[in-house]
Design a protein around this motif. Structure first.
Motif, PDB file in Angstrom:
ATOM      1  N   GLN A 129       2.443 -47.215 -17.983  1.00  0.00           N
ATOM      2  CA  GLN A 129       1.582 -48.388 -18.165  1.00  0.00           C
ATOM      3  C   GLN A 129       2.320 -49.491 -18.903  1.00  0.00           C
ATOM      4  N   LEU A 130       3.061 -49.106 -19.948  1.00  0.00           N
ATOM      5  CA  LEU A 130       3.837 -50.099 -20.698  1.00  0.00           C
ATOM      6  C   LEU A 130       4.921 -50.715 -19.818  1.00  0.00           C
ATOM      7  N   HIS A 131       5.544 -49.875 -18.994  1.00  0.00           N
ATOM      8  CA  HIS A 131       6.592 -50.383 -18.106  1.00  0.00           C
ATOM      9  C   HIS A 131       6.014 -51.374 -17.099  1.00  0.00           C
ATOM     10  N   GLU A 132       4.840 -51.049 -16.525  1.00  0.00           N
ATOM     11  CA  GLU A 132       4.201 -51.963 -15.577  1.00  0.00           C
ATOM     12  C   GLU A 132       3.826 -53.272 -16.247  1.00  0.00           C
ATOM     13  N   PHE A 133       3.337 -53.182 -17.489  1.00  0.00           N
ATOM     14  CA  PHE A 133       2.984 -54.397 -18.216  1.00  0.00           C
ATOM     15  C   PHE A 133       4.219 -55.246 -18.492  1.00  0.00           C
ATOM     16  N   ALA A 134       5.308 -54.584 -18.882  1.00  0.00           N
ATOM     17  CA  ALA A 134       6.550 -55.321 -19.139  1.00  0.00           C
ATOM     18  C   ALA A 134       7.059 -55.978 -17.861  1.00  0.00           C
ATOM     19  N   LEU A 136       5.185 -56.921 -15.329  1.00  0.00           N
ATOM     20  CA  LEU A 136       4.288 -58.044 -15.055  1.00  0.00           C
ATOM     21  C   LEU A 136       4.664 -59.247 -15.908  1.00  0.00           C
ATOM     22  N   GLN A 137       4.971 -58.998 -17.184  1.00  0.00           N
ATOM     23  CA  GLN A 137       5.400 -60.095 -18.054  1.00  0.00           C
ATOM     24  C   GLN A 137       6.675 -60.748 -17.527  1.00  0.00           C
ATOM     25  N   GLU A 138       7.617 -59.910 -17.115  1.00  0.00           N
ATOM     26  CA  GLU A 138       8.877 -60.446 -16.597  1.00  0.00           C
ATOM     27  C   GLU A 138       8.643 -61.272 -15.340  1.00  0.00           C
ATOM     28  N   ASN A 139       7.793 -60.759 -14.432  1.00  0.00           N
ATOM     29  CA  ASN A 139       7.493 -61.503 -13.204  1.00  0.00           C
ATOM     30  C   ASN A 139       6.792 -62.816 -13.508  1.00  0.00           C
ATOM     31  N   THR A 140       5.911 -62.781 -14.521  1.00  0.00           N
ATOM     32  CA  THR A 140       5.199 -63.990 -14.898  1.00  0.00           C
ATOM     33  C   THR A 140       6.157 -65.038 -15.457  1.00  0.00           C
ATOM     34  N   VAL A 141       7.107 -64.593 -16.284  1.00  0.00           N
ATOM     35  CA  VAL A 141       8.108 -65.513 -16.836  1.00  0.00           C
ATOM     36  C   VAL A 141       8.941 -66.128 -15.715  1.00  0.00           C
ATOM     37  N   ILE A 142       9.340 -65.282 -14.747  1.00  0.00           N
ATOM     38  CA  ILE A 142      10.105 -65.782 -13.599  1.00  0.00           C
ATOM     39  C   ILE A 142       9.289 -66.791 -12.811  1.00  0.00           C
ATOM     40  N   LEU A 143       8.001 -66.449 -12.624  1.00  0.00           N
ATOM     41  CA  LEU A 143       7.110 -67.349 -11.888  1.00  0.00           C
ATOM     42  C   LEU A 143       7.002 -68.702 -12.577  1.00  0.00           C
ATOM     43  N   LEU A 144       6.778 -68.680 -13.885  1.00  0.00           N
ATOM     44  CA  LEU A 144       6.619 -69.934 -14.617  1.00  0.00           C
ATOM     45  C   LEU A 144       7.924 -70.725 -14.642  1.00  0.00           C
ATOM     46  N   ARG A 145       9.041 -70.012 -14.749  1.00  0.00           N
ATOM     47  CA  ARG A 145      10.327 -70.709 -14.731  1.00  0.00           C
ATOM     48  C   ARG A 145      10.561 -71.347 -13.364  1.00  0.00           C
ATOM     49  N   HIS A 146      10.170 -70.612 -12.309  1.00  0.00           N
ATOM     50  CA  HIS A 146      10.355 -71.114 -10.946  1.00  0.00           C
ATOM     51  C   HIS A 146       9.573 -72.411 -10.719  1.00  0.00           C
TER      52      HIS A 146
END
Length: 379
Positions: A129-134, A136-146
């Motif tokens: 669960q922690l790995h999936e959350f991490a 998701l956070q990483e994907n969100t950061v990539i999304l916002l940077r994009h």
């Protein structure tokens, strides 16, 4: 959710039979490997949740197997319980040095085995669960940077306003009610409750729209999520029902004019509902009450075509070119509220299903939005 898969590694098949008898009715799926080589083959084929690993095996003993899998980044977090007849502290230290998470002695005690397996699987689930959350956070950061350039423009400028305005309405309305409810008439209390409720609805819509946009962006990065999902639950409402609901919410029931054909599109039901909602809400938002909003749909060849036409100042060619770029367009009739996310959501949904959008201006006082989606013929 699928059952946890436990890999039993032991050169004696009889020992697997013992484990199967003890754990077979506990909701686990058991896999067997008779050697270290077979163990790694299983690890490559199945999402193993836990390993019961015999220490004493020929060719490659359990300690070497444990050290190798713990040295692999893909398998390092799989819990390993060493099953051993060894009792010396030196041997146990070797197991720990190899990365073992726990021990159980032979002959195996059923209650002890069940307890240790359950405990380590709980820890593994928490890690996942922690790995999936991490992730998701990483994907969100990539999304916002994009999308940083766009977010720094209209979206970034609008978001604080779109959150603060309804929040102020909620807090202000509740504050007045708390301070003065004893002196208010029932009608006055009802008025402030309605104002507060409408502000809460606006905040909910703003938040949901941003979450919808984020979810779509992430799904476009994950090809597995692009497959249409079956609709669970009650029978979905029809396209006409969706449109009537939107017209009712906008107090424009009399303005809505529809001529709808039937077709089954290759698109998730929730995505289709969002698509219609965004297009029709924009048509109502950018046209004066009392003017018609016309909706037609038809199936031509292998495509579903939906057209929505509204009256009002038409979009300029420059505005049409900026569709899907978080652009709020300077259209008259109302103070335009929103994040400029509506058409971005529409374009992302269409991209997800290989659809198309076309915006034209039949006249100087009208705008037509046309979308095309692939059809699922013969259904």
């Amino acid at each position: 959710m699928s059952n946890p898969i436990i890999l039993v590694v032991d050169d004696e098949p009889r020992n697997f039979d013992v484990v199967e008898a003890l754990l077979g009715h506990q909701g686990y799926e058991l896999q067997y490997a008779s050697s270290g080589v077979e163990a790694f083959e299983n690890l490559a084929l199945f999402p193993i949740s836990l390993i019961l690993l015999d220490v004493m095996m020929p060719d490659m003993d359990g300690i070497e197997v444990c050290a190798r899998l713990k040295g692999n980044a893909d398998w390092v977090m799989i819990p390993v319980i060493m099953v051993t007849a060894l009792t010396s502290k030196y041997d146990l230290v070797r197991c720990l040095d190899a990365g073992a998470d726990d021990f159980i002695s032979k002959p195996v005690n059923g209650l002890e085995l069940k307890a240790r397996v359950k405990s380590l699987l709980r820890i593994k689930a928490q890690y996942d669960q922690l790995h999936e959350f991490a992730q998701l956070q990483e994907n969100t950061v990539i999304l916002l940077r994009h999308n940083l350039e766009a977010l720094q423009g209209n979206l970034a400028a609008s978001f604080p306003h779109e959150l603060n305005t309804p929040l102020n309405g909620i807090i202000g309305g509740l504050s007045i009610l708390l301070d003065e409810h004893n002196t208010m008439s029932c009608e006055e209390q009802q008025t402030f409750l309605e104002l507060t409720y409408n502000s809460a609805l606006r905040l909910q819509r703003t938040t949901q729209k941003f979450l919808t946009y984020t979810s779509l962006e992430l799904s476009l990065q994950n090809p597995q999520s692009l497959k249409p999902r079956p609709h669970d639950g009650p029978k979905p409402i029809t396209m006409a029902d969706i449109m009537q609901t939107i017209a009712f919410q906008e107090k424009r029931q009399a303005d809505l004019q529809t001529e709808l054909g039937e077709a089954q599109g290759l698109i998730d039901y929730d995505d289709f509902t969002t698509l219609i909602t965004e297009i029709l809400e924009n048509a109502f938002k950018f046209s004066p009450p009392g003017s018609p909003v016309q909706v037609t749909s038809e199936a031509i060849a292998d495509q579903f075509i939906l057209r929505v036409t509204n009256q009002g100042r038409s979009m300029t060619e420059a505005e049409i070119q900026r569709v899907g770029a978080f652009q709020q367009f300077n259209r008259q009739f109302y103070e335009q509220q929103g994040l400029g996310l509506g058409l971005k959501i529409v374009t992302n949904i269409l991209k997800k299903y290989d659809g198309e959008i076309k915006i034209t201006t039949p006249s100087t006082d009208s705008t037509m939005v046309e979308i095309r989606l692939p059809l699922c013929l013969g259904q």
